[in-house]
Design an enzyme around this catalytic site. Structure first.
Site, PDB file in Angstrom:
ATOM      1  N   TYR A 141     -23.133  90.268 -30.686  1.00 14.84           N
ATOM      2  CA  TYR A 141     -23.991  90.586 -29.546  1.00 14.84           C
ATOM      3  C   TYR A 141     -23.225  91.738 -28.724  1.00 14.84           C
ATOM      4  CZ  TYR A 141     -27.568  86.954 -29.710  1.00 14.84           C
ATOM      5  OH  TYR A 141     -28.475  86.040 -29.958  1.00 14.84           O
ATOM      6  N   LYS A 188     -17.970  81.363 -40.487  1.00 10.13           N
ATOM      7  CA  LYS A 188     -18.208  81.755 -42.054  1.00 10.13           C
ATOM      8  C   LYS A 188     -17.041  82.232 -42.695  1.00 10.13           C
ATOM      9  CE  LYS A 188     -21.285  82.710 -45.249  1.00 10.13           C
ATOM     10  NZ  LYS A 188     -21.928  81.790 -46.108  1.00 10.13           N
TER      11      LYS A 188
HETATM   12  C1  IPM Z   1     -31.154  82.482 -25.940  1.00 11.18           C
HETATM   13  C2  IPM Z   1     -31.969  83.735 -26.343  1.00 11.18           C
HETATM   14  C3  IPM Z   1     -31.122  85.117 -25.806  1.00 11.18           C
HETATM   15  C4  IPM Z   1     -29.968  85.352 -26.884  1.00 11.18           C
HETATM   16  C5  IPM Z   1     -32.101  86.442 -25.918  1.00 11.18           C
HETATM   17  C6  IPM Z   1     -33.281  86.401 -25.288  1.00 11.18           C
HETATM   18  C7  IPM Z   1     -31.280  87.708 -25.471  1.00 11.18           C
HETATM   19  O1  IPM Z   1     -32.281  83.827 -27.372  1.00 11.18           O
HETATM   20  O2  IPM Z   1     -30.752  82.818 -24.587  1.00 11.18           O
HETATM   21  O3  IPM Z   1     -30.890  81.867 -26.802  1.00 11.18           O
HETATM   22  O4  IPM Z   1     -30.121  85.525 -27.961  1.00 11.18           O
HETATM   23  O5  IPM Z   1     -28.998  84.729 -26.428  1.00 11.18           O
END
Ligand code: IPM
Ligand code: MN
Length: 353
Positions: A141, A188
């Site tokens: 992310y 993984k």
């Molecule tokens: C969560 C959601 C978020 C994530 C999105 C909305 C950015 O899916 O909080 O699980 O992927 O972390």
């Protein structure tokens, strides 16, 4: 006590479920003689519309000053154009990073009265009590991102440092000590170098917790085991993306994604609390969303940020009692059954308090 709580209702069903969580916080304050200041701020798609920014600076500043933040949901089809420059989800990711919330706790509440509704055989659910600890400010992310101008290639990079893995592993190991002293770490490692580092770092930290049993699992096989024998696990530690995916999968055990709460924590008491579900644009504005994930998130807020453990337990007990009474929102009712609305559910929990 006095507490300053920021509400970020967000998009879709966010405002509807946040209103019920706020109702419960207000009731808790009234009952216990506490003073909670609840202030709402724009964030997500609505903030893109009004301020051209999914996380306006004034919203961020208020969150930084708050004791805790309660969020509804962000996103929706209106802001999902793949070429859009501003995305609601980016506001949430920036907020998590800005507040340093590296550990995301996602308990999976398995209420006995909902077991018949879950798609799994009821006997599989017996004794299930899971807590996901998801790393929240690193991994794929947050790796350096690039997109090629002509759009033919795009990539995201998965990066973890030992320090990032170790701090979230400690959260999981400490949590396990208050439970059944088992941590399943997900990776993984057979394919990804970053995941070999994950496994090594978790193993190293675990050395300081000899009373906790740590096991390592490849994410693909674990996704299957989680549905086959969920009662075998206790604390589940995972990186950002695997934790995201597996915690949604685990909603099957709770009967509905609308049931799951979460707490995002850093090194202090401050936290961000949000239901695991999304903005559910298909049912937004109809008053039928399940507010329990948001209400249980408020309970986590009471426990982790305000140290009001008794109040937190009372909210959880009230939710269980309402479910025992047979109250169900539409997501938990089979065809032809009677469903209550979002605010009827909220009021019923409040009445139990
Ligand atoms: C969560 C959601 C978020 C994530 C999105 C909305 C950015 O899916 O909080 O699980 O992927 O972390
Ligand atoms: Mn998710």
């Amino acid at each position: 006590m006095q507490a300053n709580i920021v509400l970020l209702p967000g998009d879709g069903i966010g405002p509807e479920v946040t209103a019920e969580a706020a109702r419960i916080l207000t009731a808790v304050a009234d009952l216990g003689g506490h003073e909670f200041q609840l202030d709402s701020h724009p964030m997500g798609g609505n903030a893109i519309d009004d301020f051209q920014n999914p996380l306006p600076p004034t919203t961020l500043a208020s969150c930084k000053e708050a004791d805790a933040v309660l969020l509804g949901a962000v996103g929706g089809p209106k802001w999902s154009d793949p070429t859009a420059e501003l995305r609601p989800e980016q506001g949430l990711l920036d907020l998590r990073a800005e507040l340093g919330l590296f550990a995301n706790l996602r308990p999976v509440p398995v209420f006995e009265s909902l077991a018949p509704f879950a798609p799994l055989k009821p006997e599989l659910l017996r004794g299930v009590d899971l807590l996901f600890v998801r790393e929240l400010t690193g991994g794929i992310y947050f790796g350096p991102r690039h997109e090629q101008g002509d759009g033919d290639v795009a990539y995201d990079t998965l990066v973890y440092s030992t320090a990032e893995v170790e701090r979230v592993a400690r959260v999981a190991l400490r949590a396990a000590r208050g439970r059944s002293r088992k941590v399943a770490s997900i990776d993984k490692a057979n394919v990804l170098a970053s995941m070999r580092l994950w496994r090594r770092s978790v193993t190293e930290v675990a050395g300081a917790y000899p009373d906790v049993e740590v096991t390592h699992h490849l994410v693909d096989a674990f996704a299957m085991q989680l549905m086959r024998s969920p009662a075998d696990y206790d604390v589940i530690l995972a990186g950002n993306m695997f934790g995201d995916i597996l915690s949604d999968e685990a909603a099957i055990l709770a009967g509905s994604l609308g049931m799951l709460p979460s707490a995002s924590l850093g090194s202090g008491k401050q936290g961000l609390y949000e239901p695991v579900h999304g903005s559910a644009p298909d049912i937004a504005g109809r008053g039928i969303a399940n507010p329990i994930g948001a209400i249980l998130s408020a309970a986590m807020l009471l426990r982790h940020s305000l140290e009001l453990d008794a109040e937190a337990s009372n909210v959880e007990t009230a939710v269980a009692a309402v479910l025992d009474d047979g109250l169900r929102t539409a997501d938990l009712v089979s065809e032809g059954g009677q469903a209550v609305s979002t605010d009827e559910m909220g009021r019923a929990v409040e009445a139990k308090l």
